[in-house]
Design an enzyme around this catalytic site. Structure first.
Site, short mmCIF file in Angstrom:
data_model
loop_
_atom_site.label_atom_id
_atom_site.label_comp_id
_atom_site.label_asym_id
_atom_site.label_seq_id
_atom_site.Cartn_x
_atom_site.Cartn_y
_atom_site.Cartn_z
N CYS A 157 26.19 33.26 17.87
CA CYS A 157 27.29 34.03 18.46
C CYS A 157 28.48 34.10 17.49
CB CYS A 157 27.73 33.37 19.77
SG CYS A 157 29.18 34.14 20.46
N CYS B 59 35.30 30.97 21.75
CA CYS B 59 35.03 31.18 23.18
C CYS B 59 34.75 29.82 23.82
CB CYS B 59 33.81 32.09 23.29
SG CYS B 59 32.95 31.99 24.85
N GLN C 90 21.75 30.20 41.53
CA GLN C 90 21.60 29.43 40.28
C GLN C 90 21.52 30.42 39.12
OE1 GLN C 90 21.72 26.17 40.23
NE2 GLN C 90 21.28 25.57 42.34
N ASP D 261 23.37 19.71 47.59
CA ASP D 261 23.45 20.46 46.32
C ASP D 261 24.89 20.95 46.16
OD1 ASP D 261 23.09 21.99 44.07
OD2 ASP D 261 21.65 23.38 44.94
N CYS E 192 25.07 19.17 39.41
CA CYS E 192 25.32 19.92 38.16
C CYS E 192 26.44 19.25 37.37
CB CYS E 192 25.67 21.38 38.47
SG CYS E 192 27.07 21.56 39.58
C1 LIG Z 1 25.61 24.40 43.60
S1 LIG Z 1 25.67 25.61 44.85
C2 LIG Z 1 24.11 25.34 45.64
C3 LIG Z 1 23.57 26.49 46.46
C4 LIG Z 1 22.10 26.46 46.81
N1 LIG Z 1 21.61 25.15 47.12
C5 LIG Z 1 21.26 27.11 45.72
O1 LIG Z 1 20.49 26.41 45.04
O2 LIG Z 1 21.39 28.32 45.52
C6 LIG Z 1 26.87 24.94 45.93
C7 LIG Z 1 27.17 25.79 47.14
O3 LIG Z 1 28.07 25.05 47.97
C8 LIG Z 1 29.03 25.92 48.52
N2 LIG Z 1 30.17 25.05 48.85
C9 LIG Z 1 31.13 24.57 48.02
N3 LIG Z 1 31.91 23.69 48.67
C10 LIG Z 1 31.44 23.62 49.94
C11 LIG Z 1 31.81 22.86 51.09
N4 LIG Z 1 32.83 22.02 51.06
N5 LIG Z 1 31.10 23.02 52.21
C12 LIG Z 1 30.06 23.90 52.27
N6 LIG Z 1 29.66 24.63 51.21
C13 LIG Z 1 30.33 24.50 50.06
C14 LIG Z 1 29.24 26.97 47.45
O4 LIG Z 1 29.73 28.16 48.00
C15 LIG Z 1 27.83 27.14 46.89
O5 LIG Z 1 27.12 28.11 47.59
#
Ligand SMILES: C[S@@+](CC[C@H](N)C(=O)[O-])C[C@H]1O[C@@H](n2cnc3c(N)ncnc32)[C@H](O)[C@@H]1O
Length: 455
Positions: free
Chosen positions: A80, A86, A283, A381, A408
Site C-alpha cells: 500500500c 494511514c 463480520q 460475541d 475481537c
Molecule cells: C462483534 S459483533 C457480533 C455480531 C454477531 N455475533 C456476528 O457474528 O455477526 C457485536 C454486536 O453486538 C452489538 N452490541 C454492542 N453492544 C451491545 C450491547 N451492550 N448489547 C447488545 N448488543 C450490543 C453490536 O451492534 C454488534 O452487532
C-alpha cells in the site's frame, strides 16, 4: 522514585541506536533505552535502527525510526502506498506467516498469564486464505478539495483526523475500489455542495455479486438526498444516506434512509441465507466468519434439549446456525435494524425455534435470568470493549454450564476470562483466527465450562 528517574533518563528528540527485542500488542518494535521501554512503529524483532524519541510517558516512551540498518527475514515491502500514514494497517511490513505467528503468540501469552490448567488447549491460529482484499466493508472518509475542485478519499492517520489521501486500499476488492473511485467522481460532479459528504460506507456481498453504498452527510435536505440517489455503479443495488452533522466521531446519524434499491445485501454462511442492512454488523471477512462459526458450534456442544443464548447476536448469523442443534435459541442485540434483519433471516431460513430481543445484553440478561430463564449455553460475541460486567455477573450467578466467548480484543478477553476463572469456570480450548490480516487485531473463540469454586 524509579519512574521519576526513568523520566529523567530519556527525553523527546534524543536519539539512540537500538535493536528491537519483541513486538508489543500493537505490532510496534520494543527496545530499551537507558532502562526505559520504547515503542517504535514499523521496527521488527532483531532489526537495528537509529531512532528518535517522539514522546515520553510515565512508564514508556515512543520513538520513530530515523534510519533502519538491518532487515528482518520477516520483513516485506508493504504494497500500500500510504502504509505508515494511514491508521488502518499496522503490520503490512511483516510477512503474512510472521503476522499469524505473532498473533497466535499473543493468545498463548494470555493463557500463560491466566495460569490455565494443563489440559486447556490453545490451538494453532487459523490464518486467512486471502491476506489482502478480504474486507467486505469499508468506511472511507471523503473531503472536497476546494483548490482542485474535486472530492478525494483516503483514510485517517492513527488517532488523528489527518487524511492520508489514496484511491486504493489493499484490504478491499478491486470492484469495491472502483465503486469508491466512481463515487468520488460522482460527488465531484455535484460541485462544492459535495463538501457535506464526509464518509462513504461501502459493503459488498462475498456470495452475491452486489454492493450497498451509504453516503454519510451533514446535509439532510430532501433535494440533496435526491441528488445523491442518482449515484450509479454496476454492482451497487442499494443507495442510502445517513445524516450526521459532525464529520468526525460516529459516522451514523439517527436513521439510514434508503434512496434506491432494497436496502439490504444478501450473504450466505453455514448453508443459510442472511440479509444485512446498512447499520447491521457483519463480520468483515465472510469466509473466515463461516469457519469461525463452525468452531463456535463445535465448542458449544449444543444438544437438542438445550436452551442457548446468543448474546450480541447482530443479524442472527450464529443464532440461526445454533438453532439447528438446540431446542430454543434466543438472540439479543441493541441495534434495532439488526434485530429486524435477524427476524427476517429466521423466516427466510424457515427457523422456528429462534427468537430475538432488541435490547442491551447487560440489561436484558440479568432480568431474563431473574424471571426464571436458565440457559444451558451462552455465546458471548461482544464488541471490542468486552462483556459488560452486569451481563457477566448474571451469567456467573446462574452457573450457566457452558460459555463460549468470541472475542475481537485480547485485552478485554483476558480481563473477562480472569473473572470467569475466579467464579469457577475452566477454559477448555482457545482457537485464534486471523480475521483481520495486516492489522494488529486478532479474533479468538474460547470454550469454558462451569466446574464450581473449590475452597
Ligand atoms: C462483534 S459483533 C457480533 C455480531 C454477531 N455475533 C456476528 O457474528 O455477526 C457485536 C454486536 O453486538 C452489538 N452490541 C454492542 N453492544 C451491545 C450491547 N451492550 N448489547 C447488545 N448488543 C450490543 C453490536 O451492534 C454488534 O452487532
Amino acid at each position: 522514585m524509579a519512574d521519576v528517574d526513568q523520566q529523567k533518563a530519556i527525553s523527546v528528540g534524543e536519539e539512540f541506536d537500538v535493536t528491537a527485542i519483541r513486538l508489543n500488542d500493537n505490532g510496534d518494535g520494543v527496545a530499551i533505552c537507558n532502562g526505559m521501554t520504547v515503542f517504535i512503529p514499523f521496527l521488527l524483532v532483531g532489526e537495528d535502527a537509529r531512532i528518535r524519541i517522539t514522546s515520553v510517558e510515565k512508564r514508556f516512551a515512543r520513538g520513530q525510526v530515523v534510519e533502519r540498518r538491518t532487515a528482518s527475514l520477516d520483513r516485506q515491502d508493504a504494497p500500500c502506498p500510504v502504509f505508515g500514514e494511514c491508521g488502518g494497517c499496522q503490520v503490512q511490513h511483516m510477512l503474512y506467516e510472521a503476522q499469524t505467528i505473532w498473533k497466535e503468540g499473543r493468545i498463548r501469552r494470555i493463557a500463560e498469564r491466566l495460569g490455565l490448567d494443563a489440559d486447556a488447549v490453545v490451538r494453532p491460529i487459523i490464518g486467512s486464505h486471502t491476506p489482502f482484499r478480504y474486507r467486505n466493508q469499508v468506511q472511507m472518509p471523503v473531503r472536497y478539495n476546494a483548490d482542485e475542485k474535486r472530492v478525494e478519499m483516503g483514510f485517517f492517520a492513527a488517532e488523528t483526523h489527518a487524511m492520508a489521501v489514496t484511491d486504493s486500499c489493499h484490504l478491499i476488492s478491486e470492484t469495491m475500489q472502483s465503486t469508491l473511485v466512481r463515487a468520488c467522481r460522482f460527488l465531484t460532479s455535484i460541485g462544492p455542495a459535495a463538501a457535506d459528504v464526509h464518509h462513504i460506507v461501502l459493503r459488498e456481498s462475498a456470495t452475491h455479486a452486489e454492493q450497498m453504498i451509504v453516503f454519510c452527510t451533514a446535509n439532510g435536505d430532501d433535494e440533496f438526498a435526491r441528488t445523491l440517489a442518482r449515484f450509479h455503479a454496476p454492482s451497487v443495488k442499494t443507495v442510502a444516506i445517513t445524516v450526521q452533522p459532525r464529520p468526525t466521531g460516529p459516522i451514523w446519524g439517527r436513521t439510514v434512509n434508503v434512496q434506491k434499491g432494497d436496502g439490504y445485501l444478501m450473504e450466505r454462511m453455514g448453508g443459510r441465507r442472511f440479509r444485512v442492512s446498512p447499520r447491521s454488523f457483519l463480520q468483515v471477512q465472510t469466509g473466515m466468519a463461516d469457519r469461525m462459526y463452525q468452531v463456535v458450534l463445535q465448542q458449544a456442544q449444543v444438544s437438542s434439549e438445550d436452551v442457548v443464548i446468543d448474546a450480541y447476536c447482530g443479524i442472527g448469523t450464529l443464532t440461526l446456525l445454533l438453532a439447528s442443534h438446540a431446542r430454543r435459541v434466543v438472540g439479543v442485540e441493541e441495534i434495532a435494524q439488526a434485530i429486524e434483519d435477524a427476524r427476517e433471516n429466521a423466516e427466510l431460513n424457515r427457523i422456528e425455534n429462534a427468537e430475538f430481543h432488541g435490547a442491551r445484553v447487560e440489561e436484558w440478561l440479568p432480568k431474563w435470568i431473574e424471571s426464571g430463564g436458565q440457559p444451558d449455553v451462552i455465546v458471548f460475541d461482544p464488541p471490542r470493549k468486552g462483556i459488560d460486567r452486569a451481563a457477566l455477573d448474571a451469567a456467573i450467578a446462574a452457573h450457566i454450564p457452558r460459555i463460549v466467548y468470541v472475542s475481537c480484543n485480547p485485552a478485554t478477553l483476558q480481563r473477562d476470562l480472569a473473572i470467569l476463572l475466579d467464579a469457577g469456570y475452566r477454559v477448555k480450548e482457545m482457537q485464534p483466527f486471523d480475521m483481520f490480516p495486516q492489522t494488529e487485531h486478532v479474533e479468538c473463540v474460547v470454550a469454558t465450562h462451569y466446574v464450581g469454586v473449590t475452597t
